[in-house]
Structure formats: C-alpha cells, structure tokens
Design a protein around this motif. Sequence first.
Motif, PDB file in Angstrom:
ATOM      1  N   GLU A   1      24.617  44.100  32.183  1.00  0.00           N
ATOM      2  CA  GLU A   1      23.270  43.471  32.759  1.00  0.00           C
ATOM      3  C   GLU A   1      23.420  42.815  34.053  1.00  0.00           C
ATOM      4  O   GLU A   1      22.629  42.878  34.954  1.00  0.00           O
TER       5      GLU A   1
ATOM      6  N   ASN B   1      16.589  47.181  27.947  1.00  0.00           N
ATOM      7  CA  ASN B   1      16.621  45.942  27.237  1.00  0.00           C
ATOM      8  C   ASN B   1      16.407  44.786  28.259  1.00  0.00           C
ATOM      9  O   ASN B   1      15.692  43.714  27.870  1.00  0.00           O
ATOM     10  N   LEU B   2      16.737  44.739  29.453  1.00  0.00           N
ATOM     11  CA  LEU B   2      16.107  43.790  30.605  1.00  0.00           C
ATOM     12  C   LEU B   2      14.757  43.496  30.723  1.00  0.00           C
ATOM     13  O   LEU B   2      14.239  42.619  30.541  1.00  0.00           O
ATOM     14  N   HIS B   3      13.960  44.749  30.349  1.00  0.00           N
ATOM     15  CA  HIS B   3      12.589  44.551  30.357  1.00  0.00           C
ATOM     16  C   HIS B   3      12.041  43.891  29.204  1.00  0.00           C
ATOM     17  O   HIS B   3      11.204  42.935  29.214  1.00  0.00           O
ATOM     18  N   GLN B   4      12.580  44.214  28.260  1.00  0.00           N
ATOM     19  CA  GLN B   4      12.218  43.551  26.801  1.00  0.00           C
ATOM     20  C   GLN B   4      12.380  42.119  26.913  1.00  0.00           C
ATOM     21  O   GLN B   4      11.960  41.287  26.212  1.00  0.00           O
ATOM     22  N   LYS B   5      13.784  41.649  27.538  1.00  0.00           N
ATOM     23  CA  LYS B   5      14.050  40.351  27.576  1.00  0.00           C
ATOM     24  C   LYS B   5      13.249  39.638  28.449  1.00  0.00           C
ATOM     25  O   LYS B   5      13.358  38.533  28.805  1.00  0.00           O
ATOM     26  N   GLY B   6      12.458  40.524  29.388  1.00  0.00           N
ATOM     27  CA  GLY B   6      11.717  39.548  30.521  1.00  0.00           C
ATOM     28  C   GLY B   6      12.399  39.403  31.775  1.00  0.00           C
ATOM     29  O   GLY B   6      11.854  38.687  32.480  1.00  0.00           O
ATOM     30  N   TRP B   7      13.432  40.083  32.155  1.00  0.00           N
ATOM     31  CA  TRP B   7      14.081  39.839  33.343  1.00  0.00           C
ATOM     32  C   TRP B   7      13.622  40.763  34.324  1.00  0.00           C
ATOM     33  O   TRP B   7      13.501  40.292  35.662  1.00  0.00           O
TER      34      TRP B   7
ATOM     35  N   LEU C   1      23.787  36.741  31.250  1.00  0.00           N
ATOM     36  CA  LEU C   1      23.510  38.153  31.121  1.00  0.00           C
ATOM     37  C   LEU C   1      25.052  38.542  30.807  1.00  0.00           C
ATOM     38  O   LEU C   1      25.975  38.101  31.207  1.00  0.00           O
TER      39      LEU C   1
ATOM     40  N   PRO D   1      17.159  31.218  29.574  1.00  0.00           N
ATOM     41  CA  PRO D   1      17.887  32.491  29.540  1.00  0.00           C
ATOM     42  C   PRO D   1      19.269  32.226  29.077  1.00  0.00           C
ATOM     43  O   PRO D   1      19.817  31.269  29.458  1.00  0.00           O
ATOM     44  N   ARG D   2      19.790  33.491  28.280  1.00  0.00           N
ATOM     45  CA  ARG D   2      21.383  33.104  28.013  1.00  0.00           C
ATOM     46  C   ARG D   2      21.853  33.942  28.963  1.00  0.00           C
ATOM     47  O   ARG D   2      21.180  34.620  29.888  1.00  0.00           O
TER      48      ARG D   2
ATOM     49  N   TYR E   1      17.992  32.211  38.308  1.00  0.00           N
ATOM     50  CA  TYR E   1      18.752  32.315  37.061  1.00  0.00           C
ATOM     51  C   TYR E   1      19.900  31.525  37.098  1.00  0.00           C
ATOM     52  O   TYR E   1      20.366  30.826  35.877  1.00  0.00           O
TER      53      TYR E   1
END
Length: 138
Positions: A9, A49-55, A5, A2-3, A76
């Motif tokens: 975020e 966005n957090l959902h799209q990134k898999g968080w 946040l 992960p990058r 994380y």
Amino acid sequence: MPRQLGELEDAVMTRVWQWNRPVTVREVLEDLQRERSIAYTTVMTVMDNLHQKGWVRREVEGRAYRYTAVSTRAAYSAALMNEAWSHSDNPAAALVAFFGMMSAEQRDALRDAMRIVSPDAPEVVDHPADDAGPETER
C-alpha cells in the motif's frame, strides 16, 4: 485515525503522492515492475482497497479508473505521529525521546514548523556543548 499503510500500500501511495496527478493501475504497475515482479491484478486490488479505505478517490475514464490521493504524505505522517504520541502513558517523555533521536536537519525543520504554527513562541536553540542533546529556550 489512519492505521499505518502496509508495505505494498505504501509503495502504491508513494507513487500517487509523488506524481500528484490522477494515475491508472497500469501506470503504477509499470513503475512498480522496475523494482519487483508483480501482477496487474495485485496492484488493482491494492488500489481498490486504498479506495475503500478512503486513501484515494477514483473516477472512470474510458474502461479504467484514475486514482487521486485524498490527502498528502505529510498529513499521513503527521497523523501517524499524533496517534503514536497520544497513546503514550507519558507524552512529555515520549516527545523528549523523539526529539533526542532527531538529526540536526530534523531539529531545524522542527524549529521552522514551530515558527509557522506558533510565531510568538520563544526561539529554541541547541546546546552548543552537545549538538545531539536536548534543546532549551533562549
């Protein structure tokens, strides 16, 4: 890997991690508004966005989504530390510098963690003359 946040975020994920239950955009919004002025659509976009990134994963409940963290804050943080360390041109020196920045409480936590992941490893102790100095094996 992960990058890191972004600031908003992280503020959203902090709440999702702390509450440790499915949350709605409205709940996060109301809590964030205690600290800052922020629009519902902004929080909704960040959570999407957090959902799209898999968080987070989400499930529909009525007309809203309920969001749940996919992993813990500890996982994380560990992934970020591992990423930073693995990109060092001298990992041993990076660890020495990192350990040198630790407080006594952080060194205690490190010792506890090492006992958990490697129970047969030798015990490490602080140099009595310099509490902030490097550690050595007993």
